[in-house]
Design a protein around this motif. Structure first.
Motif, mmCIF file in Angstrom:
data_model
loop_
_atom_site.group_PDB
_atom_site.id
_atom_site.type_symbol
_atom_site.label_atom_id
_atom_site.label_comp_id
_atom_site.label_asym_id
_atom_site.label_seq_id
_atom_site.Cartn_x
_atom_site.Cartn_y
_atom_site.Cartn_z
ATOM 1 N N PHE A 27 -4.330 4.762 -3.334
ATOM 2 C CA PHE A 27 -4.276 4.480 -1.906
ATOM 3 C C PHE A 27 -5.636 4.714 -1.254
ATOM 4 C CE2 PHE A 27 -3.723 5.821 2.489
ATOM 5 C CZ PHE A 27 -2.798 4.921 2.993
ATOM 6 N N LEU B 11 0.818 -1.215 0.000
ATOM 7 C CA LEU B 11 0.000 0.000 0.000
ATOM 8 C C LEU B 11 0.849 1.261 0.000
ATOM 9 C CD1 LEU B 11 -2.745 -1.034 2.580
ATOM 10 C CD2 LEU B 11 -3.155 -0.471 0.187
ATOM 11 N N GLN C 128 -8.306 2.152 -2.363
ATOM 12 C CA GLN C 128 -8.139 0.811 -1.820
ATOM 13 C C GLN C 128 -8.363 0.779 -0.319
ATOM 14 O OE1 GLN C 128 -4.969 -1.418 -3.491
ATOM 15 N NE2 GLN C 128 -4.832 -2.861 -1.777
#
Length: 379
Positions: A333, A325, A336
């Motif tokens: 980022f 990540l 998600q």
């Protein structure tokens, strides 16, 4: 033959890599919600065993299961599993009962000293609760000490461990308003002269008890050690990390292989905004620290790797590599992190209310509120 195994005994066997099978005799939904992570685990309910007993078919049932002896039978409190273990022994299987069941497992708490940090003569103990992956820290310098993110269920442990090292607790610190466990701040303070410390932003969350508040850049001193507060919004708006020498207590902001979820303060509707703040925190504050910074997180999961000293710590450079990540751009980022959230921790709204001082619960109720998986991370 040994017929019962303590929860700590099971933990030690799992850490050694001993061959065994965990047989969970709770219902399937209970098992899937929360269970002991082990290389070999099977689930067959107590009811199935009792039905097989009535039909005199225990050998047939056990033949269908992938057992590697010894077998450790598990239930909520060690009662139903004791009966199942006895049935297994009757057909020649080396079976033991996990004393006190999952409740006993939740009371296992293991301390290890963090080695390799650059913080002078200061001693740092990391506490691991394997049932939930919660980590807390006891920091000792000379005759003074502080505890970071203490759990109420183990408040007396920090006090006793500090005194074993000839120190008294000066501070009890929470990095944020926790949603996964009942805080031990006030219990530690009641047992000592420790000062309760929280981020200033906890007041905006509705805190209803007295505390000392810290803001970005504030310093706390014990003995020869100085710890610096770092405001790190993202997991929550008030989140505060603490840096001691080259060790960063990264709480629920950065784990060794993931980051903190952004929806436990204001729900899914506020997750996007906090995920964006978390991106800023990580890229403008945390990831700018030296690569040799020791990351000491607030949580781990069953597959998190240990360091050379057997603690859950790692250098920042290693964490960068193990957390995909961190390589995403801001848009990816946020999408998600805010869009792929796991189930929330059990009873999190009640736990937050207790930790803010809005709700009071007895010790046993507090313990039961936090039973279950942690679910604070996004990976």
């Amino acid at each position: 033959m040994e017929t019962a195994l303590s929860a700590r005994g099971l933990y030690d066997r799992l850490q050694r890599g001993d061959s065994l099978t965990i047989l969970d005799v709770r219902n399937r939904d209970e098992f899937e919600t929360w269970h002991i992570d082990a290389p070999r685990t099977v689930q067959t309910s107590y009811a199935e065993f009792m039905s097989a007993k009535v039909r005199d078919e225990i050998p047939g049932l056990t033949d269908s299961l992938d057992f590697e002896e010894p077998v450790v039978a598990v239930c909520p409190r060690g009662e139903a599993s004791e009966q199942v273990a006895a049935l297994l022994r009757e057909v020649g299987i080396d079976a033991k009962n996990l004393a006190d069941g999952m409740n006993g497992w939740a009371r296992v708490y293991v301390a290890r000293e963090i080695e390799g940090g650059e913080h002078g003569e200061t001693t740092i103990l990391q506490y691991e609760r394997p049932s939930s992956g919660c980590l807390s820290y006891l920091v000792i310098s000379g005759e003074e000490a502080f505890v970071i993110d203490p759990l109420r269920a183990f408040a007396d442990r920090y006090v006793a461990d500090a005194r074993k090292l000839d120190a008294e607790l000066d501070y009890a610190i929470d990095t944020h308003v926790h949603a996964d466990h009942v805080s031990g701040l006030r219990d530690v303070a009641d047992a000592t002269d420790a000062e309760v410390v929280l981020p200033e932003g906890a007041q905006n969350r509705g805190l209803e008890f007295d505390a000392t508040f810290v803001t970005d850049g504030d310093e706390l001193e014990i003995g020869e050690a100085t710890m610096t507060a770092i405001h790190a919004p993202g997991h929550t708006s008030e989140m505060m990390l603490f840096r001691l020498g080259n060790t960063l207590f990264s709480a629920d902001t950065l784990f060794l292989d993931g980051i903190g979820r952004p929806d436990l303060e204001s729900g899914s509707e506020g997750a996007t905004e906090l995920a964006s703040k978390l991106y800023e925190t990580l890229h403008e504050r945390v990831l700018l620290l030296p690569d040799e910074t020791v990351i000491a997180p607030g949580h781990v999961h069953s597959e998190t790797s240990r360091g050379d000293d057997d603690t859950f710590t790692a250098r920042l450079a290693t964490v960068r590599e193990s957390t995909p990540l961190l390589s995403l751009d801001r848009g990816e980022f946020v999408e998600q992190v805010a869009g792929t959230l796991p189930p929330r921790p059990a009873n999190y709204e009640d736990i937050v209310a207790v930790n803010l001082g809005r709700k009071s619960v007895e010790e046993e109720t507090a313990f039961e509120l936090e039973l279950g998986p942690n679910n604070c991370a996004v990976q």
